[in-house]
Write an enzyme that holds these catalytic residues in place. Structure first.
Site, PDB file in Angstrom:
ATOM      1  N   ASN A  47     -10.110   0.143  -0.516  1.00  0.00           N
ATOM      2  CA  ASN A  47      -8.654   0.196  -0.427  1.00  0.00           C
ATOM      3  C   ASN A  47      -8.066  -0.406  -1.709  1.00  0.00           C
ATOM      4  OD1 ASN A  47      -5.940  -0.164   0.128  1.00  0.00           O
ATOM      5  ND2 ASN A  47      -6.255  -0.969   2.192  1.00  0.00           N
ATOM      6  N   HIS A  77      -3.250   7.561   1.709  1.00  0.00           N
ATOM      7  CA  HIS A  77      -3.658   6.203   1.326  1.00  0.00           C
ATOM      8  C   HIS A  77      -5.050   5.969   1.896  1.00  0.00           C
ATOM      9  CE1 HIS A  77      -3.957   2.029   0.672  1.00  0.00           C
ATOM     10  NE2 HIS A  77      -3.719   1.667   1.923  1.00  0.00           N
ATOM     11  N   CYS A 101       0.819  -1.223   0.000  1.00  0.00           N
ATOM     12  CA  CYS A 101       0.000   0.000   0.000  1.00  0.00           C
ATOM     13  C   CYS A 101       0.848   1.266   0.000  1.00  0.00           C
ATOM     14  CB  CYS A 101      -0.943   0.003   1.195  1.00  0.00           C
ATOM     15  SG  CYS A 101      -2.119  -1.364   1.145  1.00  0.00           S
TER      16      CYS A 101
HETATM   17  O1  UT7 Z   1      -3.891  -0.740   3.287  1.00  0.00           O
HETATM   18  C1  UT7 Z   1      -3.083  -1.432   4.190  1.00  0.00           C
HETATM   19  C2  UT7 Z   1      -3.348  -0.950   5.504  1.00  0.00           C
HETATM   20  N1  UT7 Z   1      -4.578  -1.509   5.995  1.00  0.00           N
HETATM   21  C3  UT7 Z   1      -5.071  -0.972   7.055  1.00  0.00           C
HETATM   22  O2  UT7 Z   1      -4.551  -0.021   7.553  1.00  0.00           O
HETATM   23  C4  UT7 Z   1      -6.302  -1.600   7.654  1.00  0.00           C
HETATM   24  C5  UT7 Z   1      -6.269  -1.374   9.126  1.00  0.00           C
HETATM   25  N2  UT7 Z   1      -7.388  -1.936   9.839  1.00  0.00           N
HETATM   26  C6  UT7 Z   1      -8.659  -1.534   9.685  1.00  0.00           C
HETATM   27  O3  UT7 Z   1      -8.992  -0.744   8.848  1.00  0.00           O
HETATM   28  C7  UT7 Z   1      -9.673  -2.062  10.694  1.00  0.00           C
HETATM   29  O4  UT7 Z   1      -8.979  -2.732  11.714  1.00  0.00           O
HETATM   30  C8  UT7 Z   1     -10.730  -2.997  10.084  1.00  0.00           C
HETATM   31  C9  UT7 Z   1     -11.710  -2.201   9.223  1.00  0.00           C
HETATM   32  C10 UT7 Z   1     -10.054  -4.062   9.261  1.00  0.00           C
HETATM   33  C11 UT7 Z   1     -11.543  -3.680  11.181  1.00  0.00           C
HETATM   34  O5  UT7 Z   1     -12.087  -2.728  12.077  1.00  0.00           O
HETATM   35  P1  UT7 Z   1     -11.898  -2.904  13.673  1.00  0.00           P
HETATM   36  O6  UT7 Z   1     -12.669  -1.845  14.312  1.00  0.00           O
HETATM   37  O7  UT7 Z   1     -10.429  -2.976  13.943  1.00  0.00           O
HETATM   38  O8  UT7 Z   1     -12.614  -4.283  13.930  1.00  0.00           O
HETATM   39  P2  UT7 Z   1     -11.997  -5.638  14.557  1.00  0.00           P
HETATM   40  O9  UT7 Z   1     -11.042  -6.249  13.585  1.00  0.00           O
HETATM   41  O10 UT7 Z   1     -11.521  -5.364  15.929  1.00  0.00           O
HETATM   42  O11 UT7 Z   1     -13.299  -6.516  14.591  1.00  0.00           O
HETATM   43  C12 UT7 Z   1     -14.400  -6.166  15.415  1.00  0.00           C
HETATM   44  C13 UT7 Z   1     -15.490  -7.206  15.244  1.00  0.00           C
HETATM   45  C14 UT7 Z   1     -14.995  -8.639  15.368  1.00  0.00           C
HETATM   46  O12 UT7 Z   1     -15.978  -9.361  16.047  1.00  0.00           O
HETATM   47  P3  UT7 Z   1     -15.809  -9.750  17.595  1.00  0.00           P
HETATM   48  O13 UT7 Z   1     -14.556 -10.562  17.661  1.00  0.00           O
HETATM   49  O14 UT7 Z   1     -15.706  -8.440  18.314  1.00  0.00           O
HETATM   50  O15 UT7 Z   1     -17.056 -10.510  17.893  1.00  0.00           O
HETATM   51  C15 UT7 Z   1     -14.913  -9.123  13.958  1.00  0.00           C
HETATM   52  O16 UT7 Z   1     -15.083 -10.509  13.844  1.00  0.00           O
HETATM   53  O17 UT7 Z   1     -16.049  -7.102  13.919  1.00  0.00           O
HETATM   54  C16 UT7 Z   1     -16.072  -8.407  13.311  1.00  0.00           C
HETATM   55  N3  UT7 Z   1     -15.947  -8.238  11.867  1.00  0.00           N
HETATM   56  C17 UT7 Z   1     -17.019  -8.039  11.072  1.00  0.00           C
HETATM   57  N4  UT7 Z   1     -18.329  -7.951  11.336  1.00  0.00           N
HETATM   58  C18 UT7 Z   1     -19.167  -7.743  10.305  1.00  0.00           C
HETATM   59  C19 UT7 Z   1     -14.826  -8.248  11.101  1.00  0.00           C
HETATM   60  N5  UT7 Z   1     -15.149  -8.057   9.815  1.00  0.00           N
HETATM   61  C20 UT7 Z   1     -16.500  -7.928   9.766  1.00  0.00           C
HETATM   62  C21 UT7 Z   1     -17.416  -7.710   8.733  1.00  0.00           C
HETATM   63  N6  UT7 Z   1     -18.720  -7.607   9.042  1.00  0.00           N
HETATM   64  N7  UT7 Z   1     -17.037  -7.568   7.441  1.00  0.00           N
END
Ligand code: UT7
Length: 324
Positions: free
Chosen positions: A281, A251, A114
């Site tokens: 992204n 980005h 990225c």
């Molecule tokens: O381009 C390269 C760089 N990339 C990045 O910088 C990405 C960085 N990360 C992010 O943008 C975020 O961390 C995400 C958008 C990927 C995720 O957001 P988050 O607030 O960090 O969520 P999380 O990973 O902590 O997940 C929270 C909950 C989890 O459930 P539990 O364990 O709390 O029950 C996940 O299983 O959300 C769940 N979850 C979803 N729920 C519905 C993960 N993906 C989904 C989904 N739909 N698509």
């Protein structure tokens, strides 16, 4: 006299197929609401079958050349930032070269995931400033849809396909931060974080392309801090700080990362170009795509100070400051 790598034109290309968040609700335990609120993404584009990274890169290059008002014959070389090349080799850049009908000059790819476009800009800048090239095409192009695990809701809803291009030329500057062109660059990587974002296949391991794996939350926690730090370093090298910036073209991974970084730099969101809602992204393509959108719609004007920052797999991250 200081030589500067100055922007001459931008262009972009997006595949025709628009995929709204709701489409994922049919096959995954996810919702438009979750995707929107956690990432800011509303829709993304996916390349059609047979539509390759080099095809999109060449289309973006044509648009940028037209905007610059020059032909491919005036270009000395092509640098493509991509992690999703058509083939393991040759480079996407050489494919773009032949697509544009160029039989002169050189082309090569840069792979910093990225952060790829920031690394490609840094490379192009070094080549122009050192006199190795006069005019370069710098392209970010990706087909991340091809490395998605469609059963992994935590990644497959986040990425999209597209390409953006920038034509850089050479101009005499005064050596101050009032010059047009690339004024400062800061690059970083730390391979200890390799497990945070990677593809689980490759030439010398599985022999197959593999699928993207990401520890989203751990990466999220790294991102804002590292992006703000690299931006401040790049600005500090030329005696500037956040409030001096007219436009951040970041980005586009997550609206919350974009907002958090802008806040740390002391800049309101009115001065940030945001396309994540429409493109998702697109990895190395996201900055040149956003740049092209904001130049085309008239937001970024000649003389504006533009800051771009990115972080991705490696981890690799960095920032570029340029005056449009
Ligand atoms: O381009 C390269 C760089 N990339 C990045 O910088 C990405 C960085 N990360 C992010 O943008 C975020 O961390 C995400 C958008 C990927 C995720 O957001 P988050 O607030 O960090 O969520 P999380 O990973 O902590 O997940 C929270 C909950 C989890 O459930 P539990 O364990 O709390 O029950 C996940 O299983 O959300 C769940 N979850 C979803 N729920 C519905 C993960 N993906 C989904 C989904 N739909 N698509």
């Amino acid at each position: 006299m200081t030589r500067r790598a100055v922007p001459l034109g931008t262009g972009h290309y997006l595949p025709a197929r628009i995929v709204p968040n709701a489409e994922f609700e049919r096959s995954l335990d996810t919702s438009d609401e979750w995707i929107r609120t956690r990432s800011g993404i509303e829709r993304r584009r996916f390349a059609a079958e047979g539509e390759t990274t080099s095809h999109m890169a060449a289309q973006a290059a044509r648009a940028a050349l037209e905007h610059a008002g020059i032909g491919a014959d005036a270009i000395d070389g092509i640098i493509v930032a991509t992690s999703t090349p058509d083939l393991t080799f040759p480079s996407v850049a050489t494919m773009v070269q032949s697509d544009l009908g160029m039989t002169h000059g050189f082309g090569f790819d840069v792979q910093a995931v990225c952060a790829g476009f920031v690394y490609a800009l840094a490379t192009a800048n070094a080549m122009i400033v050192s006199g190795q090239a006069e005019r370069l095409l710098v392209i970010g192009a990706e087909t991340f849809s091809r490395i998605m695990d469609w059963s992994d809701r935590s990644t497959c809803v986040l990425f999209g396909d597209g390409a953006g291009a920038l034509v850089l030329g050479s101009e005499a500057g005064t050596g101050t931060n009032a010059d047009r062109g690339i004024l400062s660059v800061d690059l970083n990587s730390d391979g200890r974080y390799r497990d945070m974002l990677y593809v689980d296949g490759g030439v010398s391991t599985t022999g197959a392309a593999g699928k993207l794996r990401m520890q989203g939350n751990a990466l999220f926690r790294q991102a804002i801090e590292k992006l703000a730090a690299t931006a401040e370093t790049a600005l500090g090298k030329i005696g500037l700080s956040g409030p001096d910036v007219d436009w951040i073209v970041p980005h586009q991974a997550n609206i919350r990362i974009i907002q958090g970084t802008a806040r740390k730099l002391g800049l309101p969101m009115e001065r940030v170009v945001v396309t994540v809602q429409d493109h998702g992204n697109t990895s190395a393509a996201s900055i040149p795509l956003a740049l092209s959108v904001a130049v085309t719609d008239g937001r970024i004007k000649r003389g504006d100070l533009v800051l771009s920052e990115a972080i991705g797999g490696g981890l690799a991250w960095g920032a570029v400051v340029l005056r449009w």
